[in-house]
Write a protein that holds these residues in place. Structure first.
Motif, mmCIF file in Angstrom:
data_model
loop_
_atom_site.group_PDB
_atom_site.id
_atom_site.type_symbol
_atom_site.label_atom_id
_atom_site.label_comp_id
_atom_site.label_asym_id
_atom_site.label_seq_id
_atom_site.Cartn_x
_atom_site.Cartn_y
_atom_site.Cartn_z
ATOM 1 N N MET A 1 0.646 -1.320 0.106
ATOM 2 C CA MET A 1 0.132 0.086 0.027
ATOM 3 C C MET A 1 1.025 1.112 0.176
ATOM 4 S SD MET A 1 -1.603 -0.160 3.510
ATOM 5 C CE MET A 1 -1.604 1.953 3.873
ATOM 6 N N ASN A 2 2.235 1.123 0.841
ATOM 7 C CA ASN A 2 2.688 2.357 -0.008
ATOM 8 C C ASN A 2 3.566 2.513 -1.025
ATOM 9 O OD1 ASN A 2 4.430 0.060 1.237
ATOM 10 N ND2 ASN A 2 5.908 1.298 1.885
ATOM 11 N N ALA A 3 2.930 1.485 -1.767
ATOM 12 C CA ALA A 3 3.504 2.308 -2.417
ATOM 13 C C ALA A 3 3.038 3.267 -3.834
ATOM 14 C CB ALA A 3 3.697 1.007 -4.039
ATOM 15 N N LEU A 4 1.436 3.795 -3.247
ATOM 16 C CA LEU A 4 0.639 3.909 -4.003
ATOM 17 C C LEU A 4 0.460 5.061 -3.781
ATOM 18 C CD1 LEU A 4 -2.795 2.488 -3.471
ATOM 19 C CD2 LEU A 4 -1.312 1.613 -5.579
ATOM 20 N N GLN A 5 0.100 6.578 -4.714
ATOM 21 C CA GLN A 5 -0.233 8.062 -4.573
ATOM 22 C C GLN A 5 -1.187 7.893 -4.897
ATOM 23 O OE1 GLN A 5 1.538 10.901 -6.902
ATOM 24 N NE2 GLN A 5 3.196 11.705 -4.864
ATOM 25 N N ALA A 6 -1.790 9.091 -3.830
ATOM 26 C CA ALA A 6 -3.550 9.771 -3.793
ATOM 27 C C ALA A 6 -3.458 11.428 -3.333
ATOM 28 C CB ALA A 6 -4.416 8.704 -3.047
ATOM 29 N N VAL A 7 -4.811 11.422 -3.576
ATOM 30 C CA VAL A 7 -5.087 13.161 -3.271
ATOM 31 C C VAL A 7 -5.886 13.128 -1.811
ATOM 32 C CG1 VAL A 7 -6.391 15.103 -4.010
ATOM 33 C CG2 VAL A 7 -4.649 14.080 -5.629
ATOM 34 N N GLY A 8 -5.843 13.623 -1.190
ATOM 35 C CA GLY A 8 -6.309 13.855 -0.440
ATOM 36 C C GLY A 8 -7.689 15.432 -0.224
ATOM 37 N N THR A 9 -8.135 15.859 1.062
ATOM 38 C CA THR A 9 -7.984 16.863 1.569
ATOM 39 C C THR A 9 -8.149 17.499 2.861
ATOM 40 O OG1 THR A 9 -10.510 15.984 1.869
ATOM 41 C CG2 THR A 9 -10.572 17.001 -0.496
ATOM 42 N N HIS A 10 -7.358 18.694 2.848
ATOM 43 C CA HIS A 10 -7.626 19.425 3.978
ATOM 44 C C HIS A 10 -8.919 19.812 5.080
ATOM 45 C CE1 HIS A 10 -6.341 23.413 6.344
ATOM 46 N NE2 HIS A 10 -5.043 22.924 6.122
ATOM 47 N N ASN A 11 -8.359 19.338 5.938
ATOM 48 C CA ASN A 11 -9.733 20.079 7.019
ATOM 49 C C ASN A 11 -10.823 19.684 6.147
ATOM 50 O OD1 ASN A 11 -8.236 21.753 9.187
ATOM 51 N ND2 ASN A 11 -8.153 23.469 8.044
ATOM 52 N N SER A 12 -11.256 18.299 5.605
ATOM 53 C CA SER A 12 -11.801 17.800 5.201
ATOM 54 C C SER A 12 -13.591 17.867 5.412
ATOM 55 C CB SER A 12 -12.012 16.046 5.002
ATOM 56 O OG SER A 12 -10.558 16.077 4.379
ATOM 57 N N TYR A 13 -13.532 18.232 6.819
ATOM 58 C CA TYR A 13 -15.344 18.627 7.222
ATOM 59 C C TYR A 13 -15.657 19.605 6.751
ATOM 60 C CZ TYR A 13 -11.757 20.772 10.612
ATOM 61 O OH TYR A 13 -11.063 21.780 10.671
ATOM 62 N N LYS A 14 -14.997 20.956 7.189
ATOM 63 C CA LYS A 14 -14.670 23.043 7.133
ATOM 64 C C LYS A 14 -15.424 22.644 6.114
ATOM 65 C CE LYS A 14 -12.588 26.991 6.408
ATOM 66 N NZ LYS A 14 -13.558 27.899 7.034
ATOM 67 N N LEU A 15 -17.117 23.393 6.448
ATOM 68 C CA LEU A 15 -18.236 24.407 5.787
ATOM 69 C C LEU A 15 -17.864 25.935 6.268
ATOM 70 C CD1 LEU A 15 -21.476 22.916 7.107
ATOM 71 C CD2 LEU A 15 -20.044 22.690 4.979
ATOM 72 N N ALA A 16 -17.816 26.834 4.979
ATOM 73 C CA ALA A 16 -17.362 28.311 5.210
ATOM 74 C C ALA A 16 -18.570 29.239 6.200
ATOM 75 C CB ALA A 16 -17.895 29.042 3.488
ATOM 76 N N ILE A 17 -17.490 29.845 6.304
ATOM 77 C CA ILE A 17 -17.647 30.884 7.677
ATOM 78 C C ILE A 17 -18.939 31.519 7.220
ATOM 79 C CG2 ILE A 17 -16.936 33.266 9.028
ATOM 80 C CD1 ILE A 17 -14.225 31.989 8.539
ATOM 81 N N ALA A 18 -20.355 31.803 7.485
ATOM 82 C CA ALA A 18 -20.899 32.392 7.134
ATOM 83 C C ALA A 18 -20.873 33.768 6.898
ATOM 84 C CB ALA A 18 -21.921 32.558 7.940
ATOM 85 N N PRO A 19 -21.389 33.789 5.459
ATOM 86 C CA PRO A 19 -21.167 35.876 5.053
ATOM 87 C C PRO A 19 -20.707 36.999 6.274
ATOM 88 C CG PRO A 19 -22.429 34.453 3.344
ATOM 89 C CD PRO A 19 -23.160 34.058 5.169
ATOM 90 N N LYS A 20 -22.290 36.823 7.060
ATOM 91 C CA LYS A 20 -21.698 38.094 7.957
ATOM 92 C C LYS A 20 -20.353 38.017 8.833
ATOM 93 C CE LYS A 20 -26.611 39.998 6.600
ATOM 94 N NZ LYS A 20 -27.685 40.501 7.686
ATOM 95 N N GLU A 21 -20.217 36.865 9.203
ATOM 96 C CA GLU A 21 -19.802 35.900 10.060
ATOM 97 C C GLU A 21 -18.261 36.837 9.953
ATOM 98 O OE1 GLU A 21 -20.009 32.455 12.361
ATOM 99 O OE2 GLU A 21 -22.635 33.124 11.838
ATOM 100 N N MET A 22 -18.354 36.301 8.378
ATOM 101 C CA MET A 22 -16.748 36.632 7.583
ATOM 102 C C MET A 22 -16.672 37.836 7.845
ATOM 103 S SD MET A 22 -13.752 35.907 5.871
ATOM 104 C CE MET A 22 -14.029 33.513 5.509
ATOM 105 N N ALA A 23 -17.602 38.578 7.346
ATOM 106 C CA ALA A 23 -17.484 40.282 6.988
ATOM 107 C C ALA A 23 -16.925 40.745 7.856
ATOM 108 C CB ALA A 23 -18.999 41.112 6.811
ATOM 109 N N LEU A 24 -17.087 40.527 9.466
ATOM 110 C CA LEU A 24 -16.811 40.555 10.831
ATOM 111 C C LEU A 24 -15.477 40.944 10.506
ATOM 112 C CD1 LEU A 24 -19.246 39.820 13.111
ATOM 113 C CD2 LEU A 24 -19.051 41.701 12.670
ATOM 114 N N LEU A 25 -14.693 39.299 10.898
ATOM 115 C CA LEU A 25 -13.415 38.417 10.627
ATOM 116 C C LEU A 25 -13.079 38.992 9.336
ATOM 117 C CD1 LEU A 25 -11.638 36.550 11.601
ATOM 118 C CD2 LEU A 25 -11.752 35.090 10.214
ATOM 119 N N ARG A 26 -13.213 39.184 8.217
ATOM 120 C CA ARG A 26 -12.227 40.582 7.750
ATOM 121 C C ARG A 26 -12.406 42.314 7.916
ATOM 122 N NH1 ARG A 26 -10.488 38.906 3.223
ATOM 123 N NH2 ARG A 26 -11.859 36.700 2.343
ATOM 124 N N ALA A 27 -13.083 42.096 8.405
ATOM 125 C CA ALA A 27 -12.646 43.573 9.359
ATOM 126 C C ALA A 27 -11.545 43.376 10.293
ATOM 127 C CB ALA A 27 -14.305 44.361 9.419
#
Length: 328
Positions: A1-27
């Motif tokens: 199995m260690n002879a293979l190469q595959a793709v995965g995802t980082h922080n795979s569970y993550k949804l986007a921060i809600a728009p108004k909360e993202m606006a607060l963070l960006r400010a």
């Protein structure tokens, strides 16, 4: 199995921060806002799309409900609603940063595991999955925010218990199963003791992608992870060396290649903090795939509509290939 190469995802569970909360963070902090401005689909959809490595962040919630009233959700009084039911249930919690980046496709570790297990059972011939675990501790720095408790020995045992509640031993690739009769894990992988691809199909491997102090707590008095459900991110010379995170494929190219030659399974990253997607820069991605690391993680198996030119997919297509390290 260690002879293979595959793709995965980082922080795979993550949804986007809600728009108004993202606006607060960006400010408050535009740079941090940029680094957190990505999201993923449900775990099963990522697996359907070819991801063979997932990453899940865990937080301890001893009294239950610690993360169910986030500061940014309170500040954005007319913001987007969110179902906090899972965050009020007992069990290990899944989110990126309490009070700020808490929305997830599955906020309960048991639910995430159940989704992975169901997908695995429905696809019994899949190449082995690697599930990385990050353990979040401490504050986020948000005024009035909550502190994530330290994972002590009992909490480390709980991680194993929740994994084994979802997966029977026959569905797992564990340190004990790889070590076999070898004196250490390091000796086992150096001798080529990883399962064959045929034996590993349909199975899942967990690894704690953790800093040294957390690794030490997970190890306890188990130098080769005796009895543990997960491998650990640890230096190549340690008795428990079998898995390692080397996330800088340009700067760490030689070290990745050496670790793969030594029999270790390596995870690296094709992109980070939305930088490559915003610029369309594929140099890090090219280095990651060329390095021979078995799992290359990305936030962009599917393009972000705002940055449509950037994706990270396995060269040549498919879900796995023989690692380029095997041809050297």
């Amino acid at each position: 199995m260690n002879a293979l190469q595959a793709v995965g995802t980082h922080n795979s569970y993550k949804l986007a921060i809600a728009p108004k909360e993202m606006a607060l963070l960006r400010a408050a902090n535009p740079r941090t806002a940029d680094t957190l401005d990505y999201s993923h689909r449900p775990l099963a959809a990522q697996l359907d799309d070819g991801a063979r490595q997932l990453e899940i962040d865990l937080l301890l919630d001893p009294e239950t409900g610690r993360y169910a009233d986030p500061v940014f959700h309170r500040l954005a009084k007319d913001g987007d609603p969110y179902d906090f039911t899972a965050l009020r249930k007992p069990g290990l919690k899944v989110l990126h940063a309490q009070d700020v980046d808490y929305r997830a496709v599955c906020n309960l570790f048991a639910d995430c595991l159940g989704e992975i297990r169901a997908w695995s059972q429905a696809h019994p011939d899949h190449v082995p999955l690697l599930i990385l675990l990050n353990l979040k501790e401490g504050p986020t720095g948000v005024p009035g925010g909550v502190v994530a408790p330290v994972f002590d020995a009992a909490a480390m045992d709980r991680i194993d218990a929740e994994i084994r509640a979802a997966f029977p031993e026959t569905a797992l690739i564990t340190p004990d199963s790889v070590r076999g009769r070898h004196p250490t894990l390091k000796a086992a992988v150096a001798a080529g003791a990883w399962p064959t691809l045929g034996a590993a199909r349909g199975k899942v491997m967990f690894a704690c992608d953790c800093p040294p102090e957390q690794v030490a707590r997970y190890l306890g008095d188990r130098p080769s992870l005796e009895g543990r459900a997960a491998f650990v991110n640890i230096g190549e010379d340690a008795p428990a060396a079998a898995y390692i995170t080397l996330n800088e494929p340009v700067e760490q190219q030689a070290r990745i290649a050496a670790a793969v030659r030594a029999g270790l399974i390596v995870r690296t990253r094709a992109d980070a903090d939305t930088v490559e997607a915003r610029t369309g820069d594929r140099r890090r991605q090219a280095a990651a795939f060329a390095s021979g690391a078995q799992y290359v993680s990305t936030d962009y198996m599917q393009p972000d509509p705002r940055f449509p030119a950037y994706t990270a997919r396995l060269p040549g297509g498919g879900v796995a290939r023989i690692s380029p390290a095997r041809s050297r």
